[in-house]
Every structure is written in structure tokens, then in C-alpha cells.
Enzyme design. Sequence first.
Site, short mmCIF file in Angstrom:
data_model
loop_
_atom_site.label_atom_id
_atom_site.label_comp_id
_atom_site.label_asym_id
_atom_site.label_seq_id
_atom_site.Cartn_x
_atom_site.Cartn_y
_atom_site.Cartn_z
CB SER A 78 22.29 5.81 -31.49
OG SER A 78 21.57 4.71 -30.99
NE ARG A 130 20.53 1.65 -24.88
CZ ARG A 130 19.83 2.71 -25.27
NH1 ARG A 130 20.45 3.81 -25.58
NH2 ARG A 130 18.53 2.66 -25.34
CG ASN A 146 17.59 31.22 -29.86
OD1 ASN A 146 18.10 31.64 -28.81
ND2 ASN A 146 16.32 30.85 -29.92
NE ARG A 157 24.28 23.20 -17.59
CZ ARG A 157 23.79 22.28 -16.78
NH1 ARG A 157 24.47 21.88 -15.72
NH2 ARG A 157 22.60 21.74 -17.01
C1 LIG Z 1 25.13 24.00 -11.18
C2 LIG Z 1 23.94 23.21 -11.63
C3 LIG Z 1 23.47 22.16 -10.87
C4 LIG Z 1 22.34 21.44 -11.27
N1 LIG Z 1 21.92 20.38 -10.51
C5 LIG Z 1 20.83 19.68 -10.87
C6 LIG Z 1 20.35 18.59 -10.10
O1 LIG Z 1 20.92 18.25 -9.07
N2 LIG Z 1 19.25 17.91 -10.53
C7 LIG Z 1 18.57 18.28 -11.68
O2 LIG Z 1 17.56 17.65 -12.01
N3 LIG Z 1 19.02 19.30 -12.44
C8 LIG Z 1 20.12 20.00 -12.07
N4 LIG Z 1 20.56 21.03 -12.87
C9 LIG Z 1 19.86 21.31 -14.13
C10 LIG Z 1 18.94 22.55 -14.00
O3 LIG Z 1 17.93 22.33 -13.05
C11 LIG Z 1 18.27 22.84 -15.37
O4 LIG Z 1 17.48 21.74 -15.77
C12 LIG Z 1 19.28 23.10 -16.45
O5 LIG Z 1 20.31 23.94 -16.01
C13 LIG Z 1 18.58 23.74 -17.66
O6 LIG Z 1 18.33 25.10 -17.34
P1 LIG Z 1 17.01 25.88 -17.68
O7 LIG Z 1 15.84 25.02 -17.38
O8 LIG Z 1 17.10 27.19 -16.99
O9 LIG Z 1 17.24 26.21 -19.17
P2 LIG Z 1 16.70 25.70 -20.62
O10 LIG Z 1 16.02 24.38 -20.59
O11 LIG Z 1 17.93 25.85 -21.45
O12 LIG Z 1 15.64 26.78 -20.96
C14 LIG Z 1 16.03 28.14 -21.19
C15 LIG Z 1 15.11 29.06 -20.45
O13 LIG Z 1 13.82 28.95 -21.01
C16 LIG Z 1 12.85 29.07 -19.99
N5 LIG Z 1 12.11 27.81 -19.93
C17 LIG Z 1 12.40 26.65 -20.58
N6 LIG Z 1 11.47 25.73 -20.33
C18 LIG Z 1 10.57 26.29 -19.50
C19 LIG Z 1 9.39 25.84 -18.85
N7 LIG Z 1 8.94 24.60 -19.02
N8 LIG Z 1 8.72 26.69 -18.06
C20 LIG Z 1 9.16 27.95 -17.88
N9 LIG Z 1 10.28 28.47 -18.43
C21 LIG Z 1 10.97 27.63 -19.24
C22 LIG Z 1 13.59 29.35 -18.70
O14 LIG Z 1 13.68 30.75 -18.52
C23 LIG Z 1 14.94 28.76 -18.96
O15 LIG Z 1 15.97 29.35 -18.17
C24 LIG Z 1 21.67 21.78 -12.47
C25 LIG Z 1 22.15 22.85 -13.26
C26 LIG Z 1 23.26 23.55 -12.85
C27 LIG Z 1 23.76 24.67 -13.72
#
Ligand SMILES: Cc1cc2nc3c(=O)[nH]c(=O)nc-3n(C[C@H](O)[C@H](O)[C@H](O)COP(=O)(O)OP(=O)(O)OC[C@H]3O[C@@H](n4cnc5c(N)ncnc54)[C@H](O)[C@@H]3O)c2cc1C
Length: 194
Positions: A78, A130, A146, A157
Site C-alpha cells: 500500500s 503519494r 487458477n 502478456r
Molecule cells: C497488448 C495489450 C494492450 C492493452 N492495451 C490496453 C489499453 O490501451 N487500454 C486498456 O484499458 N486496456 C488495455 N489492455 C488491457 C485489456 O483490455 C484487458 O483489460 C486485460 O488484458 C485483461 O484481459 P481480459 O479482460 O481478457 O482478462 P481477465 O480479466 O483476466 O478475464 C479472463 C477472461 O474472463 C472473461 N471475462 C472476465 N470478465 C468478463 C466480463 N466482465 N465479461 C465477459 N467476459 C469476462 C474473458 O473471457 C476474459 O478473457 C491491454 C492488454 C494487452 C494484452
Amino acid sequence: MTVELLSITPDAEEIIEHAGRVCYLSDGHDPEIITRWIKSGHESVIEHAVASFHISGISRACSHQLVRHRLASYSQQSQRYVSEDQFEYVIPDSIKHSNYCKAIYEDAMSLIQTAYKALVEVGIKKEDARFVLPNACTTEIVMTANFREWRTILKLRLDKHAQWEIRSMCGEIARILIDKAPHVFSDLKELIFN
Ligand SMILES: Cc1cc2nc3c(=O)[nH]c(=O)nc-3n(C[C@H](O)[C@H](O)[C@H](O)COP(=O)(O)OP(=O)(O)OC[C@H]3O[C@@H](n4cnc5c(N)ncnc54)[C@H](O)[C@@H]3O)c2cc1C
């Protein structure tokens, strides 16, 4: 940056195989079947195993990217309760490799350190002081997910479009998980870049 495995489901692949075989009432033992289930999209079976890591020395920029992964659990150092008056910071290689850029960067960090300390000294709470801190500030975080979520995180990533710092951190995590559960994670080996 250090990545330490704190805990992992014991006999993870056995539990996963057991769970998957319940679906099909199938007997036998062959962990290769886990890889086939993953390939076929039957990924819920790998949710039965979890792993926790203690990650330190990454920047707040990196941890901000990490905590976007919603299906993992986090406990992070924190900045409200822990003093940052001696904060350490990450220097990107692109900046480190140029004396000119490194000097600019280090001057900025030193100025921020002075400003943070001065604010705290006149009675501003850490939680407000901060606000001057940089993305470069190092942090530590414990993260649990998991195996299905770890696969999601690692695929996103480790990809070449992800930033070098989180790619490097995920490379460390992937190496450990490949060693502990090769039938779940080995296909990600080709994405590790360093
Ligand atoms: C190369 C790169 C560039 C990025 N650039 C940006 C950016 O410019 N701005 C920005 O804001 N973010 C950015 N992100 C973040 C990206 O948009 C995601 O928020 C982040 O990668 C988390 O991925 P996720 O939501 O797929 O997975 P997690 O949150 O890890 O969830 C895992 C999986 O669960 C499912 N899931 C989770 N929550 C939900 C939901 N609410 N509804 C439906 N399905 C769900 C999906 O299948 C998801 O893939 C970037 C990510 C990457 C890898």
C-alpha cells in the site's frame, strides 16, 4: 524483479485429470489427455488447480497492467500505509542505455523523492503525498489465480504486443508453471522471449 512461487495445488495434474475423467466416466491414467482437453476448448477442468506468486521489484506501471486481470486475487503493497520516502524505481532499458536520457530520468526521480519527503514533513498524509509518485516506483504484490486464468494472462502478456516488463515477469511465471504442470502450460514455451 523477483518472482517467487508461494503455493501451488499439490498433484495439480492428477486433480485436473480426475475432474475431467468424471465428465466422461472414463478410467485410466494419461496426463496427455489434459493437453487434448485444453486444445478442444474443455478448459474448465484446469480451474481445479491454483498457483500463488509473490512478485517484487516491478513498476507500478506493470502492476497496473497486471491487476486488469479480473479473475485473479491480489494483495499489493500500500502507498497509503507504507512510506515511499526511499522509493526504488525501475529504469527501462531504452532509457538506461543512453547517458543523456538516464540523467534526465534520475533527476526527475530525485526531484519527486524530495517533493514527497517535503510534503510528508509538513504533515501531508502518505495517502496524499503519494500523488506525486511516478509509475516507475517499484511495488510488490501477491497474486493467486487458477490455471485457466494463468493461461489467459500468460497468453496475453507473453505476446509480442505486450510491454517488455510484464512479458519478462510472465516469462518467469511461465517457466515455473511449465515445470510444475507441463501438460497444462508447455504450449506457452514458444512465447517466452528472454
Ligand atoms: C497488448 C495489450 C494492450 C492493452 N492495451 C490496453 C489499453 O490501451 N487500454 C486498456 O484499458 N486496456 C488495455 N489492455 C488491457 C485489456 O483490455 C484487458 O483489460 C486485460 O488484458 C485483461 O484481459 P481480459 O479482460 O481478457 O482478462 P481477465 O480479466 O483476466 O478475464 C479472463 C477472461 O474472463 C472473461 N471475462 C472476465 N470478465 C468478463 C466480463 N466482465 N465479461 C465477459 N467476459 C469476462 C474473458 O473471457 C476474459 O478473457 C491491454 C492488454 C494487452 C494484452
